[in-house]
Design a protein around this motif. Structure first.
Motif, PDB file in Angstrom:
ATOM      1  N   ARG A   1      -4.649  -1.846  -0.598  1.00 19.20           N
ATOM      2  CA  ARG A   1      -4.556  -1.885  -2.061  1.00 19.20           C
ATOM      3  C   ARG A   1      -5.318  -3.081  -2.584  1.00 19.20           C
ATOM      4  NH1 ARG A   1      -2.947  -7.028  -2.317  1.00 19.20           N
ATOM      5  NH2 ARG A   1      -0.829  -7.499  -1.718  1.00 19.20           N
TER       6      ARG A   1
ATOM      7  N   ALA B   1      -4.931  -5.630  -5.883  1.00 15.18           N
ATOM      8  CA  ALA B   1      -3.888  -5.916  -6.862  1.00 15.18           C
ATOM      9  C   ALA B   1      -4.346  -6.974  -7.865  1.00 15.18           C
ATOM     10  CB  ALA B   1      -2.625  -6.365  -6.133  1.00 15.18           C
ATOM     11  N   PRO B   2      -5.378  -6.690  -8.637  1.00 18.01           N
ATOM     12  CA  PRO B   2      -5.874  -7.718  -9.554  1.00 18.01           C
ATOM     13  C   PRO B   2      -4.899  -8.004 -10.699  1.00 18.01           C
ATOM     14  CG  PRO B   2      -6.990  -5.634  -9.965  1.00 18.01           C
ATOM     15  CD  PRO B   2      -6.146  -5.430  -8.750  1.00 18.01           C
ATOM     16  N   SER B   3      -4.883  -9.253 -11.111  1.00 17.64           N
ATOM     17  CA  SER B   3      -4.113  -9.625 -12.302  1.00 17.64           C
ATOM     18  C   SER B   3      -5.080  -9.577 -13.473  1.00 17.64           C
ATOM     19  CB  SER B   3      -3.578 -11.051 -12.167  1.00 17.64           C
ATOM     20  OG  SER B   3      -2.927 -11.182 -10.928  1.00 17.64           O
TER      21      SER B   3
ATOM     22  N   GLU C   1      -1.557  -6.121 -11.597  1.00 12.72           N
ATOM     23  CA  GLU C   1      -0.420  -7.054 -11.548  1.00 12.72           C
ATOM     24  C   GLU C   1      -0.301  -7.797 -12.868  1.00 12.72           C
ATOM     25  OE1 GLU C   1      -0.303  -9.154  -7.678  1.00 12.72           O
ATOM     26  OE2 GLU C   1       0.655  -7.253  -7.115  1.00 12.72           O
TER      27      GLU C   1
ATOM     28  N   TYR D   1       5.510 -13.418  -9.015  1.00 11.29           N
ATOM     29  CA  TYR D   1       4.443 -12.887  -8.161  1.00 11.29           C
ATOM     30  C   TYR D   1       4.870 -12.511  -6.731  1.00 11.29           C
ATOM     31  CZ  TYR D   1       0.734 -12.998  -4.777  1.00 11.29           C
ATOM     32  OH  TYR D   1      -0.039 -12.698  -3.693  1.00 11.29           O
TER      33      TYR D   1
ATOM     34  N   VAL E   1       4.993  -8.558  -5.531  1.00  9.74           N
ATOM     35  CA  VAL E   1       3.998  -8.085  -4.551  1.00  9.74           C
ATOM     36  C   VAL E   1       4.694  -7.402  -3.385  1.00  9.74           C
ATOM     37  CG1 VAL E   1       2.418  -8.893  -2.765  1.00  9.74           C
ATOM     38  CG2 VAL E   1       2.180  -9.724  -5.080  1.00  9.74           C
TER      39      VAL E   1
ATOM     40  N   ARG F   1      -6.809  -9.744   1.524  1.00  6.89           N
ATOM     41  CA  ARG F   1      -6.949 -10.506   0.285  1.00  6.89           C
ATOM     42  C   ARG F   1      -7.572 -11.865   0.582  1.00  6.89           C
ATOM     43  NH1 ARG F   1      -0.435 -11.406  -0.570  1.00  6.89           N
ATOM     44  NH2 ARG F   1      -0.080 -12.539   1.378  1.00  6.89           N
TER      45      ARG F   1
ATOM     46  N   HIS G   1      -4.478 -16.917  -0.623  1.00  2.00           N
ATOM     47  CA  HIS G   1      -3.115 -16.370  -0.594  1.00  2.00           C
ATOM     48  C   HIS G   1      -2.385 -16.646   0.717  1.00  2.00           C
ATOM     49  CE1 HIS G   1      -2.841 -14.469  -4.471  1.00  2.00           C
ATOM     50  NE2 HIS G   1      -4.064 -14.001  -4.325  1.00  2.00           N
TER      51      HIS G   1
HETATM   52  N1  GLU Z   1      -2.437 -10.459  -8.176  1.00  2.00           N
HETATM   53  C1  GLU Z   1      -2.843 -11.218  -7.064  1.00  2.00           C
HETATM   54  C2  GLU Z   1      -4.200 -11.823  -7.364  1.00  2.00           C
HETATM   55  O1  GLU Z   1      -4.874 -11.364  -8.266  1.00  2.00           O
HETATM   56  C3  GLU Z   1      -2.891 -10.335  -5.833  1.00  2.00           C
HETATM   57  C4  GLU Z   1      -2.639 -11.054  -4.605  1.00  2.00           C
HETATM   58  C5  GLU Z   1      -2.453 -10.135  -3.420  1.00  2.00           C
HETATM   59  O2  GLU Z   1      -3.389  -9.404  -3.113  1.00  2.00           O
HETATM   60  O3  GLU Z   1      -1.392 -10.138  -2.833  1.00  2.00           O
HETATM   61  O4  GLU Z   1      -4.607 -12.770  -6.754  1.00  2.00           O
END
Ligand code: GLU
Length: 446
Positions: free
Chosen positions: A5, A7-9, A41, A179, A183, A197, A201
């Motif tokens: 996946r 998961a952009p904010s 996200e 967050y 997640v 990712r 992270h």
């Molecule tokens: N929303 C997070 C971000 O944009 C996603 C982090 C992840 O992939 O777990 O950095």
């Protein structure tokens, strides 16, 4: 089933880092005949904006990185799911309500820092069952001597001390997840097998692993990609490139961006490669550990390679130059790195506009240029435009006679193009045809 996946904010535009991470997730899913999902996200309501979501989605579509979920998944539409998971954790006392104030927390971390300990909240009332408070935290054993370990596909074994985590926060209330918790809840719910990712992270991963454990769930496999660095090896920022992938649209082909981003942390067997070929080659274990340098020169070079291969019609559509004659296309594409630079060749579709001083060649005078152009005019008007070698040899003879090659070709070039750089003026003349060539030479003479 392999399921990845992105998961952009939506708290900013789609930047190169997010696009690169998306590409790797997409490739890995395709390679394993799995699925690639997109999740927005947007739990940070203040910073999330619909225009950023749009920028992200437009950019991914342009790049051709499609996702397998039909509807866009947004965290803001899944609050009941988080609530259910939170209630589960609260009822099993794995999570608790904490109401220490900001001041108390600051005081605590100050004392910890004074003892050179890393700041974390260790809550004094975590054993109490409460129904409300300021915030929901995970109960973490501060006396644990356990290590939180995981095997990162790219970086190998990584471990953290459990007793350094503190009782970290999961949610502000039952409907406001933070967050790390959101997640995990989502990755469980969406049955994500691999979390690929950015390296930034890694430090979130031990917290997420503790949440999986508290929920009694197996974590996914993690792979942390190297950071993207600017040419000066500092972390990529606005200084090093465009802030949104969409800003590359005017100059670069989407296939070029894919080709370029594929190399941000990986080395493929050949430099010009399609995403279908990357799917065949990619092995996650072979992703580089060290930072990936963003090399704008390389991006331009890749672009020039793709531009050369376009058909005249494709090129004219992409560069938005419907009036460029087809015969001129290869003269242009051989010299182009960025699509918008096509404006340097506008003399192919409109009369040049230039300062007559430009007709002067080096130490010679305007009069000298005039004399030479008069001879050029004669050669052009008696030429049938059927044999380039023939007109070239006549011009070369003239150059010998005058004793300076530049004095013949420079004013001719300027007359036709109005510029100090262009393809060979004879080639330009052949695209323009006899009539326009004579017209421009005569205009220069005037
Ligand atoms: N929303 C997070 C971000 O944009 C996603 C982090 C992840 O992939 O777990 O950095």
């Amino acid at each position: 089933m392999i399921r990845t996946r992105m998961a952009p904010s939506p708290t900013g535009n789609l930047h190169i880092g997010t696009a690169r991470t998306t590409l790797f997730n997409w490739l890995f899913a395709r390679k394993n005949k799995g699925e690639f999902l997109l999740r927005i996200e947007d739990t940070d309501l203040e910073r999330s904006k619909p225009e950023y979501e749009k920028d992200v989605i437009d950019g991914l579509r342009w790049l051709g990185l499609g996702w397998d979920n039909k509807e866009i998944i947004r965290q803001s539409e899944r609050l009941n799911i988080y609530e259910a998971y939170l209630k589960k954790l609260l009822s099993s006392s794995k999570a608790f309500w904490c109401d220490h104030t900001k001041e108390e927390l600051e005081e605590e971390s100050k004392k910890q820092r004074a003892k050179s300990k890393s700041p974390r909240h260790i809550c004094s009332h975590k054993k109490e069952k409460r129904n409300s408070g300021q915030i929901i935290r995970l109960s973490v054993d501060e006396n644990s001597d356990k290590k939180i370990r995981f095997q990162d596909v790219i970086r190998g074994k990584i471990e953290f001390e459990e007793n350094l985590m503190g009782d970290f926060s999961l949610a502000k209330d039952l409907q406001t997840p933070l967050y790390n918790f959101a997640v995990v809840a989502d990755d469980i719910d969406m049955e994500i097998s691999h979390v690929i990712r950015g390296e930034d992270h890694i430090s979130n991963t031990p917290k997420q692993l503790l949440i999986y454990e508290a929920l009694g769930m197996n974590p996914p496999i993690f792979a942390h990609l190297p950071l993207i660095l600017g040419a000066d090896r500092s972390k990529m920022s606005k200084r090093h490139g465009e802030t949104s992938i969409n800003e590359y649209k005017k100059d670069y082909l989407p296939e070029v961006m894919i080709n370029f981003m594929g190399f941000l942390g990986y080395t493929y067997g050949k430099e010009i490669i399609s995403k279908e070929e990357m799917v065949q080659e990619l092995e996650l274990e072979k992703v580089h550990k060290s930072g990936a340098i963003f090399d704008a020169k390389k991006l331009n070079w890749i672009n020039s390679q793709y531009i050369k291969k376009l058909s005249p019609q494709e090129f004219k559509n992409l560069a938005n130059v419907p009036n460029l004659p087809n015969e001129a296309v290869s003269l242009v594409t051989e010299r182009l790195e960025k699509l918008t630079d096509v404006s340097n060749f506008d003399y192919f579709w409109k009369s040049p506009d230039y300062d007559s001083e430009l007709l002067k060649w080096k130490k010679f005078s305007l009069k000298d240029s005039k004399k030479s152009l008069e001879q050029v005019e004669k050669i052009v008007s008696s030429h049938n435009f059927k044999n380039k070698d023939e007109i070239r040899s006549k011009l070369d003879d003239l150059a010998k006679e005058i004793g300076d090659r530049g004095l013949v070709y420079w004013p001719f070039r300027v007359a036709l193009t109005g510029r100090d750089k262009s393809p060979d003026p004879v080639d330009v003349a052949y695209v323009l045809g006899k009539e326009k060539t004579l017209e421009r030479v005569r205009l220069a003479l005037e």
